[in-house]
Design a protein around this motif. Structure first.
Motif, mmCIF file in Angstrom:
data_model
loop_
_atom_site.group_PDB
_atom_site.id
_atom_site.type_symbol
_atom_site.label_atom_id
_atom_site.label_comp_id
_atom_site.label_asym_id
_atom_site.label_seq_id
_atom_site.Cartn_x
_atom_site.Cartn_y
_atom_site.Cartn_z
ATOM 1 N N PRO A 60 89.299 5.854 94.086
ATOM 2 C CA PRO A 60 90.313 5.235 93.287
ATOM 3 C C PRO A 60 89.783 5.415 91.713
ATOM 4 C CG PRO A 60 89.563 3.709 95.146
ATOM 5 C CD PRO A 60 88.655 5.046 95.013
ATOM 6 N N GLU A 61 90.784 5.326 90.965
ATOM 7 C CA GLU A 61 90.551 5.727 89.587
ATOM 8 C C GLU A 61 90.005 4.736 88.868
ATOM 9 O OE1 GLU A 61 94.286 6.135 87.241
ATOM 10 O OE2 GLU A 61 93.076 6.474 85.344
ATOM 11 N N GLY A 62 88.860 4.890 88.399
ATOM 12 C CA GLY A 62 87.730 3.982 87.747
ATOM 13 C C GLY A 62 86.766 3.387 88.469
ATOM 14 N N ALA A 63 86.666 3.802 89.770
ATOM 15 C CA ALA A 63 85.716 3.304 90.508
ATOM 16 C C ALA A 63 84.300 3.771 90.475
ATOM 17 C CB ALA A 63 86.052 3.768 92.012
ATOM 18 N N GLY A 64 83.568 2.990 90.579
ATOM 19 C CA GLY A 64 81.713 3.261 90.351
ATOM 20 C C GLY A 64 81.613 3.945 91.720
ATOM 21 N N ILE A 65 81.304 5.310 91.776
ATOM 22 C CA ILE A 65 80.929 6.227 92.914
ATOM 23 C C ILE A 65 80.020 7.142 92.635
ATOM 24 C CG2 ILE A 65 82.799 7.679 92.263
ATOM 25 C CD1 ILE A 65 83.196 7.814 95.608
ATOM 26 N N VAL A 66 78.889 7.334 93.584
ATOM 27 C CA VAL A 66 77.870 8.083 93.581
ATOM 28 C C VAL A 66 78.042 9.154 94.766
ATOM 29 C CG1 VAL A 66 75.391 8.691 93.443
ATOM 30 C CG2 VAL A 66 76.530 6.543 92.542
ATOM 31 N N THR A 67 78.132 10.324 94.513
ATOM 32 C CA THR A 67 78.013 11.429 95.427
ATOM 33 C C THR A 67 76.710 12.332 95.422
ATOM 34 O OG1 THR A 67 79.103 13.036 94.248
ATOM 35 C CG2 THR A 67 80.549 11.512 95.510
ATOM 36 N N ALA A 68 76.694 13.118 96.431
ATOM 37 C CA ALA A 68 75.592 14.341 96.311
ATOM 38 C C ALA A 68 75.238 14.918 94.841
ATOM 39 C CB ALA A 68 75.559 15.139 97.434
ATOM 40 N N LYS A 69 76.631 15.419 94.406
ATOM 41 C CA LYS A 69 76.676 16.085 93.081
ATOM 42 C C LYS A 69 75.818 15.454 92.083
ATOM 43 C CE LYS A 69 80.957 18.432 93.826
ATOM 44 N NZ LYS A 69 82.348 18.676 93.234
ATOM 45 N N ASP A 70 75.754 13.803 92.056
ATOM 46 C CA ASP A 70 75.205 13.043 91.036
ATOM 47 C C ASP A 70 73.609 13.168 91.353
ATOM 48 O OD1 ASP A 70 77.695 11.951 89.687
ATOM 49 O OD2 ASP A 70 78.016 11.303 91.628
ATOM 50 N N GLU A 104 76.691 8.981 108.926
ATOM 51 C CA GLU A 104 75.755 9.506 107.592
ATOM 52 C C GLU A 104 76.482 8.868 106.379
ATOM 53 O OE1 GLU A 104 74.995 13.469 107.764
ATOM 54 O OE2 GLU A 104 73.497 13.581 106.103
ATOM 55 N N SER A 105 75.511 8.712 105.284
ATOM 56 C CA SER A 105 76.308 8.205 103.992
ATOM 57 C C SER A 105 76.636 9.377 103.269
ATOM 58 C CB SER A 105 75.184 7.645 103.232
ATOM 59 O OG SER A 105 74.645 6.520 103.872
ATOM 60 N N ILE A 106 77.713 9.379 102.969
ATOM 61 C CA ILE A 106 78.394 10.508 102.003
ATOM 62 C C ILE A 106 78.664 10.078 100.520
ATOM 63 C CG2 ILE A 106 80.830 11.804 101.747
ATOM 64 C CD1 ILE A 106 81.192 11.292 104.805
ATOM 65 N N ALA A 107 78.821 8.971 100.470
ATOM 66 C CA ALA A 107 79.011 8.304 99.037
ATOM 67 C C ALA A 107 78.627 6.946 98.822
ATOM 68 C CB ALA A 107 80.499 8.389 98.365
ATOM 69 N N ALA A 108 78.198 6.280 97.732
ATOM 70 C CA ALA A 108 77.907 4.971 97.401
ATOM 71 C C ALA A 108 79.002 4.495 96.303
ATOM 72 C CB ALA A 108 76.612 4.949 97.143
ATOM 73 N N VAL A 109 79.705 3.526 96.631
ATOM 74 C CA VAL A 109 80.333 2.785 95.428
ATOM 75 C C VAL A 109 79.505 1.603 94.983
ATOM 76 C CG1 VAL A 109 82.749 3.916 96.490
ATOM 77 C CG2 VAL A 109 81.919 1.429 97.059
ATOM 78 N N TYR A 110 79.890 1.072 93.908
ATOM 79 C CA TYR A 110 79.399 -0.025 93.419
ATOM 80 C C TYR A 110 80.423 -0.742 92.561
ATOM 81 C CZ TYR A 110 78.561 3.029 89.361
ATOM 82 O OH TYR A 110 78.703 3.832 88.209
ATOM 83 N N ALA A 111 80.298 -2.295 92.642
ATOM 84 C CA ALA A 111 81.218 -3.152 92.189
ATOM 85 C C ALA A 111 80.466 -4.434 91.943
ATOM 86 C CB ALA A 111 82.548 -3.193 92.866
ATOM 87 N N PRO A 112 81.191 -5.153 91.200
ATOM 88 C CA PRO A 112 80.531 -6.552 90.743
ATOM 89 C C PRO A 112 80.471 -7.564 91.909
ATOM 90 C CG PRO A 112 82.304 -6.190 89.180
ATOM 91 C CD PRO A 112 82.217 -5.199 90.440
ATOM 92 N N SER A 113 81.071 -7.324 92.926
ATOM 93 C CA SER A 113 80.863 -7.964 94.182
ATOM 94 C C SER A 113 80.719 -7.356 95.528
ATOM 95 C CB SER A 113 82.078 -9.211 94.246
ATOM 96 O OG SER A 113 83.232 -8.636 94.649
ATOM 97 N N LYS A 114 80.402 -7.885 96.478
ATOM 98 C CA LYS A 114 80.261 -7.433 97.879
ATOM 99 C C LYS A 114 81.731 -7.049 98.222
ATOM 100 C CE LYS A 114 76.077 -9.732 99.639
ATOM 101 N NZ LYS A 114 75.909 -10.446 100.871
ATOM 102 N N ASP A 115 82.542 -7.824 98.169
ATOM 103 C CA ASP A 115 83.917 -7.664 98.649
ATOM 104 C C ASP A 115 84.553 -6.618 97.873
ATOM 105 O OD1 ASP A 115 83.710 -9.834 100.376
ATOM 106 O OD2 ASP A 115 84.668 -11.283 99.309
ATOM 107 N N GLN A 116 84.448 -6.690 96.543
ATOM 108 C CA GLN A 116 85.222 -5.574 95.877
ATOM 109 C C GLN A 116 84.496 -4.100 96.231
ATOM 110 O OE1 GLN A 116 84.242 -7.767 92.079
ATOM 111 N NE2 GLN A 116 86.280 -6.845 91.205
ATOM 112 N N ALA A 117 83.110 -4.123 96.173
ATOM 113 C CA ALA A 117 82.670 -2.664 96.825
ATOM 114 C C ALA A 117 83.098 -2.270 98.110
ATOM 115 C CB ALA A 117 81.188 -2.921 96.827
#
Length: 784
Positions: A60-70, A104-117
């Motif tokens: 989603p636009e604006g999401a904090g996300i990490v993938t293998a490219k990072d 297997e983990s493909i990406a990691a998203v991060y947000a201010p709360s567990k529910d939002q993540a």
């Protein structure tokens, strides 16, 4: 009835004192990783397919996300062996172009709360070109099987073989050859607390503190820093209270690497708490093995030779630091168990598949090989027409030290004695009479015995023999009496519920004459504790206990020297007791607290003859020792439903000197409960597409109190010279013998039907299928 080992009453060692660590835990004051607040919460996006190529990831636009490219600059997790035809494969922190198992983990998203993540993670779209997965190791062995890792030549990642000279000549002399084709289905350790990590960046120092549910904090620090390319001084790893590990928290979780990387990137705190579904599908699994075993016996039932072939499904990657060789190579080395057999020929292979990676789980391969070996002994006993215990009596080792066909050296033990103790306590003759009466009434009772050895407390020589690049072994203890007279032991081990703090305090207390309640044991913090290898493999009491004893002996010597100065008496005339030094036969004494104060604040009075301070270091790295036990199970099998009712379980165990009988009994109780679950209930099931069908505790079934009978314990204490405390490890023994005893009992109950249950778990469905295939299932519940 539980029979406790009785201590002398004059020392702390041998007493069932209450666990010092329990008050905080039972009053809700324990400190666990998931309790910590964080600025950002992480949710991993995991693969829903077992094999395929990642085509696109859309967030989603604006999401904090990490993938293998990072994470392109990060090294993969790549554990190494230098022996056994090991093929090194790397595991990326996040799947890099290819997915190799469901979860297997493909990406990691991060947000201010567990529910939002979690909400954001649900909106991440991953396009995967799905491939054909390999689920069973036997399929992965086929010559035309697809490769799990394209850069390898085949799916066998580790292969070992041991063949004693002249094996075939011995085999040809056999009077009778028996065979077992056994299957151990995949398990999950299922600790009460799933995995969790919390990484906090300190802006003033640039350091990160990783708090996580690990059994190996120091090696976790080393591994994470190696992967990130940062100094170890920039990372502190803390293992707070940990709610069980059983090996699953021993291996490096790639999720922890991601958390440290992200905390450094955001210069903030990030946290992740695994839910039960993640734990069941994506944390480490264990014991998915096929074992073929043949035994050659002479005319008297003496085991002459063993021939085996072991295939261990190790999943998609190799676990760090033990490597995936931990299961197949342990099985290879320890398969002969407690029996005197001189001819041995066995091949053991670790095979990659598109399934969750394996890691050690309480007992590692020994629950499997004990189950297989004991099935062989039962079949041989039936073939010779004798009691299974009589066949074991003819084959158990009884002369020590004993060097096995695989080169392992057994120290003093009580293999026959524990079995005889168990036979007497269970009253085998009386059971056989009761069993006959029950069968005549259409009830099917069975009794099963399992005798086994538990290799424990081994140091670096044993791990080096496996060719491990990282060779665990020694343990170190820093023991300090502070200026106020309180004692602190800083240890490298990292207990997670075993009561180790109490046991070590008892060992130290006897040496320095201070009650255990005044001895604090500090562990699980790389800033506070010396480099150590953590807690696993029934090692901590032997290794850390030995190091504690060595350090305490040094402190004792120094205290006696100081007391000699204060009391004007020879050190050999002084005793340390109840916090003071006493001149034997007099009323002259000095408190240890006052001597400690002098050691720091009045050093001038010793005129340079005694060094300032009261800190000593003990390091211990032994060759190892063997515990042993005999487990007995009595069951009743309902042939109409296949249900198994556990009537009784009895353990006769020898773990050397028992430091705290209550803690020892608790270890055995817990292990037996897990072993019963292994025998009857627990199974991770994949479908043919690689999807896990047992992703909740409604499907994967740990035992409850309804399945666990009263457990009767008996101890023998064989004092070993291979451990300076005379104690052997026993943390895994309960889980090692129980599956074999339970399934042996089931087979004994079903012997009138001439069926053989050679698979774990022995579920009602499998029992019913075996009974149906026998063609002897009566319509009225009774045999004709």
């Amino acid at each position: 009835m539980t029979v406790h080992t009785k201590g002398s009453g004059t020392t702390w060692v041998g007493r069932s004192i209450r666990r010092l660590e329990d008050p905080a835990l039972v009053t809700g004051r324990g400190r666990f990783t998931a309790d910590m607040p964080a600025t950002h919460w992480v949710r991993f996006v995991r693969s829903s397919v077992a094999a395929g190529r990642i085509e696109n990831i859309t967030a989603p636009e604006g999401a904090g996300i990490v993938t293998a490219k990072d994470l392109a600059k990060l090294k993969p997790i790549r554990p190494m062996l230098s022996k056994f035809n090991y093929v090194a494969v790397g595991q990326p922190i996040l799947a890099d172009g290819v997915v190799r198992f469901t979860g297997e983990s493909i990406a990691a998203v991060y947000a201010p709360s567990k529910d939002q993540a979690e909400d954001i993670a649900d909106q991440v779209e991953v396009e995967i070109s799905e491939g054909a997965p390999l689920i069973d190791a036997m399929d992965a062995l086929a010559e035309d099987a697809p490769l799990v890792h394209a850069d390898t030549k085949h799916n066998v990642i580790v292969e070992g073989r041991i063949a004693t000279p002249g094996f075939e000549d011995v085999w040809k002399t056999a009077h009778n050859v028996l065979r077992v084709d056994a299957r151990s289905r995949r398990q999950n350790a299922t600790p009460m607390e799933a995995r969790a990590g919390h990484a906090a960046y300190d802006g003033s120092t640039g350091r990160v503190t990783l708090t996580c549910t690990t059994q190996m904090p120091h090696l976790t620090r080393t591994a994470v820093c190696d992967i990130l390319g940062i100094p170890e001084s920039d990372l502190r790893v803390v293992a707070p209270d940990v709610g069980g590990g059983f090996g699953q928290k021993m291996s490096l979780a790639p999720e922890y690497v991601l958390l440290v990387w992200l905390a450094r990137k955001l210069r903030s705190s990030v946290a992740w708490t695994e839910d039960r579904r993640e734990n069941l599908i994506a944390s480490f699994h264990s014991r998915d093995q096929h074992v073929q075993l043949e035994g050659a016996f002479d005319k008297n039932g003496k085991l002459l030779a063993l021939r085996g072939d072991i295939v261990a499904n190790i999943g998609a990657y190799s676990c760090f630091p033990t490597t995936c060789g931990v299961e197949p190579l342990m099985a290879l080395a320890e398969l002969p168990g407690p029996y005197d057999v001189r001819a041995y020929d066995c091949r053991s292979r670790g095979v990659m598949t598109n399934t969750c990676p394996m890691a050690p789980y309480r007992g590692v391969s020994r629950p499997v090989i004990t189950f297989v070996l004991e099935r062989l002994m039962d079949k041989a006993a039936a073939a010779f027409g004798i009691e299974p215990t009589e066949l074991r009596r003819r084959n158990l080792i009884d002369k020590f030290p004993y060097t096995s066909a695989t080169g392992l050296v057994f120290d003093d033990g009580s293999y026959k004695e524990t079995m005889e103790m168990a036979i007497k306590a269970i009253d085998l003759d009386a059971f056989r009479k009761r069993q006959k009466i029950a069968r005549d009434a259409g009830r099917y009772l069975g009794i099963g015995f399992a005798t086994f050895s538990e290799r424990t407390g081994y140091g670096s020589p044993a791990f080096a023999a496996r060719g491990m690049e990282i060779t665990p072994g020694f343990e170190t203890v820093y023991l300090t009496i502070d200026p106020s007279g309180f004692v602190e032991a800083r240890i490298g081990s990292s207990p997670h519920g075993q009561g180790l703090r109490t046991s070590l305090a008892q060992i130290i207390a006897d040496e320095i004459g201070i009650d255990p309640e005044f001895i604090k044991v500090v562990h699980g913090d790389t800033d506070r504790s010396p480099y150590g290898w953590g807690t696993f493999a029934s090692r901590s009491l032997v290794l850390s206990g030995g190091a504690s004893l060595l350090a305490a002996q040094k402190i004792r010597a120094k205290l006696l020297k100081m007391a000699s100065h204060f009391l004007e008496a020879a050190p050999e005339d002084i005793t340390l007791q109840s916090g003071s030094a006493h001149v034997i036969g007099t009323d002259r004494s000095v408190t240890i607290a006052s001597m400690a104060r002098a050691a720091y604040h009045q050093t001038h009075i010793f005129k340079g003859e005694i060094e300032p301070g009261l800190t000593e270091i003990g390091t211990y790295d032994p060759s190892g020792t063997f515990s042993n036990a005999c487990h007995v199970a009595i069951v009743e099998v309902d042939i109409e439903t296949g249900r198994v009712e556990m009537e009784k379980f009895l353990v006769a165990e020898d773990a050397g000197l028992i430091i705290n009988p209550m803690i020892a009994d608790g270890q055995v109780h817990g292990g037996v409960a897990q072993g019963i679950g292994n025998a009857l209930l627990e199974e991770i099931i994949y479908d043919e597409t690689g999807n896990i069908l047992t992703s909740t505790l409604a499907d994967f079934l740990p035992p409850t109190t309804h399945e666990i009978p009263e457990i009767e314990l008996h101890h023998i204490e064989t004092l070993t010279g291979n451990s300076i405390t005379k104690a052997k490890g026993l943390g895994e023994g309960g889980a090692i013998g129980a599956p074999a005893a339970v399934i042996s009992a089931i087979n004994d109950a079903l012997s009138p039907f001439e069926v053989s249950i050679d698979e774990m778990p022995a579920t009602p469905q499998r029992i019913r299928a075996a009974l149906r295939s026998s063609g002897k299932l009566p319509s009225n519940g009774k045999l004709a």
